[in-house]
Design a protein around this motif. Structure first.
Motif, PDB file in Angstrom:
ATOM      1  N   GLY A  54      38.879  16.724  49.477  1.00  0.00           N
ATOM      2  CA  GLY A  54      37.729  16.424  50.308  1.00  0.00           C
ATOM      3  C   GLY A  54      37.835  16.879  51.742  1.00  0.00           C
ATOM      4  N   ASP A  55      38.868  17.624  52.092  1.00  0.00           N
ATOM      5  CA  ASP A  55      39.024  18.100  53.455  1.00  0.00           C
ATOM      6  C   ASP A  55      39.772  19.426  53.395  1.00  0.00           C
ATOM      7  N   ASP A  56      40.040  20.007  54.542  1.00  0.00           N
ATOM      8  CA  ASP A  56      40.739  21.277  54.617  1.00  0.00           C
ATOM      9  C   ASP A  56      42.243  21.032  54.559  1.00  0.00           C
ATOM     10  N   GLY A  57      42.871  21.435  53.473  1.00  0.00           N
ATOM     11  CA  GLY A  57      44.299  21.213  53.325  1.00  0.00           C
ATOM     12  C   GLY A  57      45.131  21.925  54.372  1.00  0.00           C
ATOM     13  N   ASP A  58      44.676  23.073  54.831  1.00  0.00           N
ATOM     14  CA  ASP A  58      45.435  23.807  55.844  1.00  0.00           C
ATOM     15  C   ASP A  58      45.563  23.008  57.133  1.00  0.00           C
ATOM     16  N   GLU A  59      44.561  22.199  57.454  1.00  0.00           N
ATOM     17  CA  GLU A  59      44.620  21.383  58.665  1.00  0.00           C
ATOM     18  C   GLU A  59      45.617  20.245  58.543  1.00  0.00           C
ATOM     19  N   LEU A  60      45.895  19.803  57.319  1.00  0.00           N
ATOM     20  CA  LEU A  60      46.821  18.708  57.084  1.00  0.00           C
ATOM     21  C   LEU A  60      48.247  19.182  56.880  1.00  0.00           C
ATOM     22  N   ALA A  61      48.422  20.490  56.631  1.00  0.00           N
ATOM     23  CA  ALA A  61      49.752  21.020  56.337  1.00  0.00           C
ATOM     24  C   ALA A  61      50.616  21.062  57.597  1.00  0.00           C
ATOM     25  N   PHE A  62      51.912  20.874  57.408  1.00  0.00           N
ATOM     26  CA  PHE A  62      52.847  20.977  58.522  1.00  0.00           C
ATOM     27  C   PHE A  62      52.947  22.420  58.998  1.00  0.00           C
ATOM     28  N   THR A  63      53.317  22.591  60.248  1.00  0.00           N
ATOM     29  CA  THR A  63      53.355  23.931  60.833  1.00  0.00           C
ATOM     30  C   THR A  63      54.433  24.811  60.201  1.00  0.00           C
ATOM     31  N   GLU A  64      55.516  24.213  59.731  1.00  0.00           N
ATOM     32  CA  GLU A  64      56.583  24.996  59.116  1.00  0.00           C
ATOM     33  C   GLU A  64      56.223  25.334  57.675  1.00  0.00           C
ATOM     34  N   GLN A  65      55.959  26.603  57.424  1.00  0.00           N
ATOM     35  CA  GLN A  65      55.610  27.068  56.083  1.00  0.00           C
ATOM     36  C   GLN A  65      56.852  27.641  55.416  1.00  0.00           C
ATOM     37  N   VAL A  66      56.962  27.447  54.096  1.00  0.00           N
ATOM     38  CA  VAL A  66      58.130  27.923  53.347  1.00  0.00           C
ATOM     39  C   VAL A  66      57.690  28.936  52.306  1.00  0.00           C
ATOM     40  N   LYS A  67      58.642  29.588  51.693  1.00  0.00           N
ATOM     41  CA  LYS A  67      58.349  30.566  50.660  1.00  0.00           C
ATOM     42  C   LYS A  67      57.764  29.873  49.439  1.00  0.00           C
ATOM     43  N   PRO A  68      56.653  30.393  48.885  1.00  0.00           N
ATOM     44  CA  PRO A  68      56.102  29.775  47.673  1.00  0.00           C
ATOM     45  C   PRO A  68      57.152  29.696  46.565  1.00  0.00           C
ATOM     46  N   GLY A  69      57.084  28.630  45.801  1.00  0.00           N
ATOM     47  CA  GLY A  69      58.056  28.437  44.731  1.00  0.00           C
ATOM     48  C   GLY A  69      58.011  27.004  44.243  1.00  0.00           C
ATOM     49  N   THR A  70      59.016  26.643  43.453  1.00  0.00           N
ATOM     50  CA  THR A  70      59.140  25.286  42.925  1.00  0.00           C
ATOM     51  C   THR A  70      60.413  24.657  43.479  1.00  0.00           C
TER      52      THR A  70
END
Length: 308
Positions: A54-70
């Protein structure tokens, strides 16, 4: 500046017994095996699962992004034990999303792009509000997909009770629960949040090389970290009234009535469960993690809180 860091050494290591605010109990930490979580975009969100979508997930994400994976989500549990070693209660002390299996050289308070740690006072922290007794990790892309699903909150409710073992008195034993979203079987990992509701900070552990090693949400269960809204002691915790003797599932009505605080199910003045409460909270717009004083549980999501 922000609140002091929690005792990560205790939270991340099997050990104890440690002092606990209730004189009759001591605390023991146990680290559980990890369960997988998929991060398709590498943008990490920590939030109450009833507020997902119900909102923009990018706005809720932490600033430190990691490599996609599991990556594995590892829970640290706290057992409350008496002098005879009998376990009276078990709660989730911390939830850690492990990105690299490497020692952490430093910790920093996680924040979103719209938050500035330099504006925090000494008794403040960023964190996500919980009024349903649960927290989770998920990816921003997963958050977007969940927004297209009408009954995600109901799915959380349906999976919560069969997967969480019950105790003889109706108590809930914490355990991680994994939910599929779309074609991804490991899309959301959720768990109970310490002694119930509050505002919980997430910390990022960095390796000596400066890479993200993990994300850790602390549920304020050890020592002076925890200041609740009421209870038997100065920390707001209600003392357990019986030891944990069973982990058999309990009837839904019993779990709802006996664990309204822990599971976030609202009770009417007559004490009956208001089953729609969790679903209602999920239909409201999610809000970015706000800034709160250490241990403060918000009544109406204030922009800034102060310790009493």
């Amino acid at each position: 500046m922000a609140v002091p860091q929690p005792d990560f050494t205790r939270l991340l290591t099997d050990g104890g017994p440690y002092p606990f605010p209730h004189d009759r109990f001591r605390a023991r930490i146990r680290v559980l095996p990890g369960v997988p979580l998929s991060l398709p975009s590498g943008k990490v969100i920590a939030i109450e699962p009833f507020m997902v979508g119900g909102d923009d997930g990018d706005e809720l994400a932490f600033t430190e992004q990691v490599k996609p994976g599991t990556y594995p989500v590892v829970l640290s549990e706290i057992d409350l034990i008496d002098d005879g070693g009998v376990v009276w209660d078990t709660r989730v002390a911390a939830a850690r999303l492990v990105i690299r299996d490497a020692p952490v050289a430093r910790w920093e308070l996680a924040h979103t792009a719209e938050q500035d740690r330099a504006e925090l006072d000494d008794d403040e922290h960023f964190g996500f509000p919980v009024d349903g007794g649960l927290g989770c990790f998920l990816d921003a892309e997963t958050y977007r997909v969940v927004g297209e699903e009408e009954d995600f909150a109901n799915r959380v409710m349906r999976t919560m009770y069969p997967r969480f073992g019950g105790t003889a008195d109706g108590g809930v034993v914490p355990a991680p629960v994994t939910l599929a979203v779309g074609d991804e079987p490991h899309a959301v990992v959720y768990y109970s949040t310490g002694f119930g509701d509050g505002v919980y900070a997430t910390w990022i552990g960095f390796t000596a090389a400066g890479d993200v090693g993990c994300f850790l949400t602390d549920f304020q269960t050890l020592g002076d970290e925890h200041e609740g809204e009421g209870g038997d002691d100065e920390y707001g915790n209600d003392a357990p009234t019986a030891p944990v003797t069973s982990q058999e599932p309990v009837p839904l009505a019993t779990a709802l009535t006996n664990n309204a605080l822990v599971l976030g199910v609202a009770l009417s003045s007559a004490g009956s469960p208001l089953l729609g409460q969790a679903t209602l909270s999920a239909t409201t717009d999610a809000v970015p993690p706000a800034r709160f004083a250490d241990g403060q549980a918000p009544a109406a999501l204030p922009a800034r809180g102060q310790r009493d």
